[in-house]
Design an enzyme around this catalytic site. Sequence first.
Site, PDB file in Angstrom:
ATOM      1  N   GLY A  77       3.687   1.452   1.054  1.00 40.71           N
ATOM      2  CA  GLY A  77       4.993   0.916   0.666  1.00 40.71           C
ATOM      3  C   GLY A  77       5.147   0.869  -0.846  1.00 40.71           C
ATOM      4  O   GLY A  77       6.215   1.158  -1.395  1.00 40.71           O
TER       5      GLY A  77
ATOM      6  N   HIS B 109      -3.732  -4.942   0.236  1.00 37.59           N
ATOM      7  CA  HIS B 109      -3.125  -5.521   1.444  1.00 37.59           C
ATOM      8  C   HIS B 109      -3.156  -7.049   1.375  1.00 37.59           C
ATOM      9  O   HIS B 109      -4.131  -7.659   1.833  1.00 37.59           O
ATOM     10  CB  HIS B 109      -3.899  -5.063   2.687  1.00 37.59           C
ATOM     11  CG  HIS B 109      -3.693  -3.631   3.030  1.00 37.59           C
ATOM     12  ND1 HIS B 109      -2.754  -3.211   3.931  1.00 37.59           N
ATOM     13  CD2 HIS B 109      -4.306  -2.517   2.568  1.00 37.59           C
ATOM     14  CE1 HIS B 109      -2.800  -1.897   4.029  1.00 37.59           C
ATOM     15  NE2 HIS B 109      -3.733  -1.445   3.209  1.00 37.59           N
TER      16      HIS B 109
ATOM     17  N   CYS C 242       0.836  -1.206   0.000  1.00 36.41           N
ATOM     18  CA  CYS C 242       0.000   0.000   0.000  1.00 36.41           C
ATOM     19  C   CYS C 242       0.868   1.253   0.000  1.00 36.41           C
ATOM     20  O   CYS C 242       1.475   1.557  -1.019  1.00 36.41           O
ATOM     21  CB  CYS C 242      -1.016  -0.045   1.136  1.00 36.41           C
ATOM     22  SG  CYS C 242      -2.496   0.901   0.742  1.00 36.41           S
TER      23      CYS C 242
ATOM     24  N   GLU D  33      -1.691  -9.085   3.163  1.00 41.90           N
ATOM     25  CA  GLU D  33      -1.579  -9.697   4.498  1.00 41.90           C
ATOM     26  C   GLU D  33      -2.931 -10.062   5.104  1.00 41.90           C
ATOM     27  O   GLU D  33      -2.996 -10.829   6.057  1.00 41.90           O
ATOM     28  CB  GLU D  33      -0.801  -8.780   5.452  1.00 41.90           C
ATOM     29  CG  GLU D  33      -1.529  -7.524   5.935  1.00 41.90           C
ATOM     30  CD  GLU D  33      -1.388  -6.340   5.003  1.00 41.90           C
ATOM     31  OE1 GLU D  33      -1.129  -6.540   3.792  1.00 41.90           O
ATOM     32  OE2 GLU D  33      -1.534  -5.182   5.477  1.00 41.90           O
TER      33      GLU D  33
HETATM   34  N1  GLN Z   1      -2.012   6.761   2.798  1.00 43.29           N
HETATM   35  C1  GLN Z   1      -2.124   6.030   1.570  1.00 43.29           C
HETATM   36  C2  GLN Z   1      -3.470   6.229   0.908  1.00 43.29           C
HETATM   37  O1  GLN Z   1      -4.398   6.658   1.530  1.00 43.29           O
HETATM   38  C3  GLN Z   1      -1.822   4.562   1.786  1.00 43.29           C
HETATM   39  C4  GLN Z   1      -2.784   3.868   2.696  1.00 43.29           C
HETATM   40  C5  GLN Z   1      -2.288   2.560   3.202  1.00 43.29           C
HETATM   41  O2  GLN Z   1      -1.083   2.288   3.196  1.00 43.29           O
HETATM   42  N2  GLN Z   1      -3.153   1.737   3.723  1.00 43.29           N
HETATM   43  O3  GLN Z   1      -3.638   5.953  -0.259  1.00 43.29           O
END
Ligand code: GLN
Length: 553
Positions: free
Chosen positions: A389, A513, A387, A515
């Site tokens: 990352g 995600h 995400c 995970e």
């Molecule tokens: N802050 C980022 C977004 O809103 C990533 C969110 C996250 O890593 N869950 O897109």
Amino acid sequence: MARRTTTTKHIFVTGGVVSSLGKGLTAASIGMLLEHRGLRVAMQKIDPYINVDPGTMSPYQHGEVYVLDDGTETDLDLGHYYRFTSSPLNRDSNFTTGRIYYDVIMKERRGDYLGKTVQVVPHITDEIKARIRAAARDVDVVISEVGGTVGDIEGLPFLEAIRQLSYELGRGNSLCIHLTLLPYLKASGELKTKPTQHSVGKLREIGIQPQILVCRAERDVPEELRLKIARFCNVDEEATFVEKDVETSIYEIPLVLRDQGLDRQVLRMLDIDSRGSDFTEWQTMVEVLRDPPRGEVEVALVGKYIELQDAYKSKYESITHAGAANGCRVKVRRIGAEQVEDEGAERLLEGVAGVIVASGFGERGIEGKIQTVRWARTRQVPFFGICLGMQTAVIELARATLGLADAHSSEFVPDTPHPVIDLLEGQQGVTNKGGTMRLGSYPCVLAPGSLAHRLYGRTEITERHRHRYEFNMAYREALEAQGVVFSGLSPDGRLVEIVELRDHPFFVGTQFHPEFRSRLTLPHPLFSGFIAAALRQRDRRTGQPAVGATARA
Ligand code: GLN
């Protein structure tokens, strides 16, 4: 296989003495044991706080927010339920005091109560009972875990609802399992039972007599102590269990409870007859974790909340599953993103065989994450971005390979000239923090021949999301020319879900995600692939012959 019951049975799991006893894990373990006896189980978590859901709570307050397929933002115990059972998980699976009051107040405003005085008993308790009964669809057993500790003021309406519901369900159709702690006093060298007696007494005051006790203890509990607890708490001797701290992994807990016959006892008390059960697959994985044939590999996880046990719960568990799939133990070096800014990636990441950059919100530590990506990319060390990352990986790639020094996400620099991560058109101007994210499961199509495709072993996947920002398609071609592979896209091709890098041993970033969908016996292919790459990295370094990946897609 067990005989299917005609009425759905209910198990209520409560906790006494202190919080953080691992009630979620115990409830999940019981669910797992019953499923292995052939029963269909639904898991449910009841949280006594006033927030409507945990979606807007800080990781310092709450740990990870676990997201379900239907987009519900839930308590992290639902992650344990997913990892231990195949319970249906949906918006009925987790509710809070806030949610209950919200719904009751809405009904009151609509006039549903026909002018009556609206009260905790019966209106709040009725709403709670209706929510518990709602989980009883197409299953043999519902396991409802009540958050908090018996004696908390805010838990009272839930316990009252459970008392009423048990009575309504009739004898043999419900069961209260109470989890307590036997603290060890060093000075006297003993485990103490008094707090357990008090918390059971507290439950009895409310009208609930637990039928099963599970006592957490950090050391062996002498038999006479177990019998004493049974006697003082009015619980059958054979219904008093000990859950001693496990040695290597939480996946041992169901086996510890099964060895003492907890599943048999539950079935007996709920009048369900059952035949054998097969735990071989689970047991094999637990053995691998205990004594991994391929030794240990160390990877780093870089994030903002590394000091918190629970903020990256599902990620740590997915790493463990991937280790077991590859026959190794994974040691995780937890590194604060801001620490990277202060001390440099070089020093902090030295020696790790792989790097994960975690998800997150807010600007703190963002440059540290970008430096981490750079380190892994340029040193050819396996990299996995999740995400935020993945978003930081895109920023790093744009800065380094396209020469756009001020490339950024518009989440952090709203007027950046190069918003490589940006809000979609139509999303702009949205300021409300609740309910504005892309949440829950979305389909994704994988590019044939890509690393992601090879790992998943198919071209269509579904993964869970929780974010606002997206990759900005305006930069796609330029990045592709630099060896970036956009290997996962939404079916309409408008959204980038996976980014890879050619000419790198393992460089994968996912907007979703992964995970949230990994299990010990069904590890996630991307985590397995990442750990397999980390093992190859370790063996290259130590000069051992590289062994092929055993990752299961
Ligand atoms: N802050 C980022 C977004 O809103 C990533 C969110 C996250 O890593 N869950 O897109």
